[in-house]
Design a protein around this motif. Sequence first.
Motif, PDB file in Angstrom:
ATOM      1  N   VAL A  44       0.858  -1.180   0.000  1.00  0.00           N
ATOM      2  CA  VAL A  44       0.000   0.000   0.000  1.00  0.00           C
ATOM      3  C   VAL A  44       0.896   1.234   0.000  1.00  0.00           C
ATOM      4  N   LYS A  45       0.792   2.043  -1.087  1.00  0.00           N
ATOM      5  CA  LYS A  45       1.575   3.266  -1.198  1.00  0.00           C
ATOM      6  C   LYS A  45       0.663   4.459  -0.980  1.00  0.00           C
ATOM      7  N   LEU A  46       0.963   5.227   0.033  1.00  0.00           N
ATOM      8  CA  LEU A  46       0.124   6.366   0.429  1.00  0.00           C
ATOM      9  C   LEU A  46       0.879   7.666   0.187  1.00  0.00           C
ATOM     10  N   ARG A  47       0.132   8.630  -0.333  1.00  0.00           N
ATOM     11  CA  ARG A  47       0.681   9.986  -0.475  1.00  0.00           C
ATOM     12  C   ARG A  47       0.007  10.855   0.579  1.00  0.00           C
ATOM     13  N   LEU A  48       0.766  11.204   1.594  1.00  0.00           N
ATOM     14  CA  LEU A  48       0.229  11.913   2.741  1.00  0.00           C
ATOM     15  C   LEU A  48       0.777  13.328   2.792  1.00  0.00           C
ATOM     16  N   SER A  49       0.149  14.141   3.620  1.00  0.00           N
ATOM     17  CA  SER A  49       0.503  15.561   3.701  1.00  0.00           C
ATOM     18  C   SER A  49       1.065  15.892   5.064  1.00  0.00           C
ATOM     19  N   ARG A  50       1.884  16.917   5.089  1.00  0.00           N
ATOM     20  CA  ARG A  50       2.323  17.535   6.328  1.00  0.00           C
ATOM     21  C   ARG A  50       1.635  18.901   6.402  1.00  0.00           C
ATOM     22  N   TRP A  51       0.958  19.170   7.515  1.00  0.00           N
ATOM     23  CA  TRP A  51       0.114  20.359   7.669  1.00  0.00           C
ATOM     24  C   TRP A  51       0.714  21.323   8.684  1.00  0.00           C
ATOM     25  N   ARG A  52       0.314  22.591   8.521  1.00  0.00           N
ATOM     26  CA  ARG A  52       0.616  23.615   9.518  1.00  0.00           C
ATOM     27  C   ARG A  52      -0.607  23.821  10.389  1.00  0.00           C
ATOM     28  N   CYS A  53      -0.379  23.903  11.688  1.00  0.00           N
ATOM     29  CA  CYS A  53      -1.499  24.096  12.608  1.00  0.00           C
ATOM     30  C   CYS A  53      -2.036  25.509  12.450  1.00  0.00           C
ATOM     31  N   ALA A  54      -3.388  25.637  12.417  1.00  0.00           N
ATOM     32  CA  ALA A  54      -4.030  26.940  12.214  1.00  0.00           C
ATOM     33  C   ALA A  54      -4.054  27.774  13.480  1.00  0.00           C
ATOM     34  N   ARG A  55      -3.767  27.187  14.607  1.00  0.00           N
ATOM     35  CA  ARG A  55      -3.789  27.928  15.869  1.00  0.00           C
ATOM     36  C   ARG A  55      -2.386  28.463  16.155  1.00  0.00           C
ATOM     37  N   GLN A  56      -2.302  29.772  16.360  1.00  0.00           N
ATOM     38  CA  GLN A  56      -0.990  30.405  16.518  1.00  0.00           C
ATOM     39  C   GLN A  56      -0.308  30.006  17.828  1.00  0.00           C
ATOM     40  N   ASN A  57      -1.060  29.804  18.906  1.00  0.00           N
ATOM     41  CA  ASN A  57      -0.462  29.481  20.210  1.00  0.00           C
ATOM     42  C   ASN A  57      -0.210  27.981  20.423  1.00  0.00           C
ATOM     43  N   CYS A  58      -0.486  27.162  19.413  1.00  0.00           N
ATOM     44  CA  CYS A  58      -0.303  25.707  19.561  1.00  0.00           C
ATOM     45  C   CYS A  58       1.191  25.397  19.574  1.00  0.00           C
ATOM     46  N   GLU A  59       1.594  24.515  20.478  1.00  0.00           N
ATOM     47  CA  GLU A  59       2.996  24.137  20.569  1.00  0.00           C
ATOM     48  C   GLU A  59       3.453  23.334  19.357  1.00  0.00           C
ATOM     49  N   ARG A  60       2.552  22.640  18.694  1.00  0.00           N
ATOM     50  CA  ARG A  60       2.906  21.858  17.518  1.00  0.00           C
ATOM     51  C   ARG A  60       2.695  22.720  16.277  1.00  0.00           C
ATOM     52  N   GLN A  61       3.754  23.107  15.649  1.00  0.00           N
ATOM     53  CA  GLN A  61       3.669  23.964  14.467  1.00  0.00           C
ATOM     54  C   GLN A  61       3.237  23.176  13.233  1.00  0.00           C
ATOM     55  N   THR A  62       3.816  21.988  13.033  1.00  0.00           N
ATOM     56  CA  THR A  62       3.453  21.139  11.896  1.00  0.00           C
ATOM     57  C   THR A  62       3.169  19.730  12.388  1.00  0.00           C
ATOM     58  N   PHE A  63       2.410  19.008  11.563  1.00  0.00           N
ATOM     59  CA  PHE A  63       2.093  17.614  11.888  1.00  0.00           C
ATOM     60  C   PHE A  63       1.759  16.900  10.595  1.00  0.00           C
ATOM     61  N   THR A  64       1.814  15.572  10.660  1.00  0.00           N
ATOM     62  CA  THR A  64       1.537  14.748   9.494  1.00  0.00           C
ATOM     63  C   THR A  64       0.198  14.054   9.648  1.00  0.00           C
ATOM     64  N   ASP A  65      -0.277  13.492   8.543  1.00  0.00           N
ATOM     65  CA  ASP A  65      -1.527  12.727   8.576  1.00  0.00           C
ATOM     66  C   ASP A  65      -1.351  11.476   9.416  1.00  0.00           C
ATOM     67  N   ARG A  66      -2.315  11.213  10.272  1.00  0.00           N
ATOM     68  CA  ARG A  66      -2.301  10.024  11.110  1.00  0.00           C
ATOM     69  C   ARG A  66      -3.285   8.996  10.561  1.00  0.00           C
ATOM     70  N   LEU A  67      -2.894   7.708  10.677  1.00  0.00           N
ATOM     71  CA  LEU A  67      -3.744   6.614  10.209  1.00  0.00           C
ATOM     72  C   LEU A  67      -3.941   5.620  11.350  1.00  0.00           C
ATOM     73  N   PRO A  68      -4.670   5.994  12.396  1.00  0.00           N
ATOM     74  CA  PRO A  68      -4.745   5.134  13.590  1.00  0.00           C
ATOM     75  C   PRO A  68      -5.421   3.796  13.338  1.00  0.00           C
ATOM     76  N   THR A  69      -6.352   3.743  12.354  1.00  0.00           N
ATOM     77  CA  THR A  69      -7.053   2.485  12.096  1.00  0.00           C
ATOM     78  C   THR A  69      -6.300   1.585  11.127  1.00  0.00           C
ATOM     79  N   ILE A  70      -5.259   2.103  10.487  1.00  0.00           N
ATOM     80  CA  ILE A  70      -4.532   1.331   9.471  1.00  0.00           C
ATOM     81  C   ILE A  70      -3.173   0.895   9.980  1.00  0.00           C
ATOM     82  N   ALA A  71      -2.381   1.817  10.496  1.00  0.00           N
ATOM     83  CA  ALA A  71      -1.022   1.494  10.930  1.00  0.00           C
ATOM     84  C   ALA A  71      -0.597   2.443  12.030  1.00  0.00           C
ATOM     85  N   SER A  72       0.351   1.988  12.844  1.00  0.00           N
ATOM     86  CA  SER A  72       0.910   2.827  13.895  1.00  0.00           C
ATOM     87  C   SER A  72       1.920   3.799  13.293  1.00  0.00           C
TER      88      SER A  72
END
Length: 545
Positions: A53-81
């Motif tokens: 299974v080849k997935l093309r996923l995105s890395r996103w910027r958090c829309a909240r300015q005060n959030c400690e996490r600036q960027t994050f990737t797509d999570r697939l909790p039901t498919i893989a860890s």
Amino acid sequence: MGVALTDDDNWVVSAAGPAFGICPDCSRRTRNRHGWFNRSLQDLPVQGKTVTVKLRLSRWRCARQNCERQTFTDRLPTIASPYARRTKRVAEIVGLLGHSTGGRPGERLMGRLGMPVSDDTILRQLKRDAAAAHCNSTIRVVGIDDWSWRRSWRYGTMIVDLERRSVVDILEDRSVTSAAQWLEQHPSVEIVSRDRCGLYAQAVRKGAPQARQVADRFHLMHNLRVAIEEQMSLSGRATGRALLPEQGIAGTQPDLDQPNATHRRRARHAHRQSWQTVFDTLHALQKEGFSCSEIARRTGYGRRSIAKWLTYDAPPDRRRAELKPTSPLYFEAFLTQCWTDGNRCGRHLFHDIKHRGYTGSFSNLERLLASWRRASRSSKGSAAPAPIICHQPARDAVPIRDPATGHVISPVVAAALCMKPRGMLTINQARKVDALKQGSHEFALMRSLAMRFRGILRGRELDKLDIWIDDAVNSGLVPIVRFARVLRRDISAVRNAVELPWSNGQAEGQINRLKTIKRAMYGRAGPELLRARMLPLNRPHHHTK
């Protein structure tokens, strides 16, 4: 989403991630994409062909300015860890096969099923799952027993939850410290079932003083059978100790009229006489035309020992083993001087020789001092309590033979029959028991004691236990007296064995399973891997690369 077939007839499933991202910290949606990345996952096969299974996923910027996490990737909790290279359903199969078969067998089977995984990956995931597993349930009843890394050389400890019938933990060594530390970490333990090993009894007293100790009933019966076998083996066997006068044994008293060298010389002479008697008997039977097997049946000695002795023209000299710091006779000169000076307290002498390098037990020293005390009382002619009269068989006792075959009944067979109730005996076994009872008063007495002890354990007759111990001590049979005195020292655990239903049978079965796993892994059975394969599977899987 797309499906394609590669040149090597393997399947590739292509897919893209969602059109928006959700921050794992603040749970806020965003469409502000930071970049792309590709991820490949191994999935279940299709008709024996590998599926990727080849997935093309995105890395996103958090829309909240005060959030400690600036960027994050797509999570697939039901498919893989996160960071996994296989889907969860494939990782579950990897863990199951690794737990059941091990590394290389699991690798071969996974390759045949169309999910190629290396043996190192299987074992790495198995160890990681076991390290992440935590038993949150309350453990109330445990069984503790030892198992051998290498027989008579190195041992470990296994702890089993007797209520859930599963292994709780595997310890690398067999020591009071490690077992006590484990028990201290589990204060909910109320009952500990163990064998007759004093090491684990001490560990329970140290690590879980609130727990009730239960002596294993199988080991109680086994120890009684060994005592009966020891008593039966005395019949018809001449030994150097039996040929000596009552006080002519080396090391029995350091303060007699004759020096110790004289006693040792007499002991060696008596032993040589007994060896010569056995040697002449074996050669006489050989001259009559009997084979080694027939001589073994008639005399009760081992066939290999007989074959070896028949090759000699004279009895071989027995070399005495060199004394070691584990023996109190290693410090005989010091103990003799202390005894002469009037220091005859066992605890004081034990403390003194401990500082001089003694590594043996206190009971071993006490046996030596007890013989010295008996010899000292008899030499002074002082009034002393009458010792227990031991009914030892005569040296010229006629061996008891099987009425059906005429062969001598060995001590092993006699001890086994002594422990077996009349209703469970076959016709031939019943005849052997009748012959043993008629030919040996000691056997009849021991069978009566054995049947009473068996009835106490099976019938939960706790009020009869003390009476039985007193009768066993008064029987005068040295091995039975020794067994009864050991029971009295461990009386609380023996009482619990009669009263409570718990035993160490489940732990013994788990040890047999551990032996099978250890031998099937061809030397790779380290403590971490053994623990991972022995722990139950009903725990969450943590899938990794």
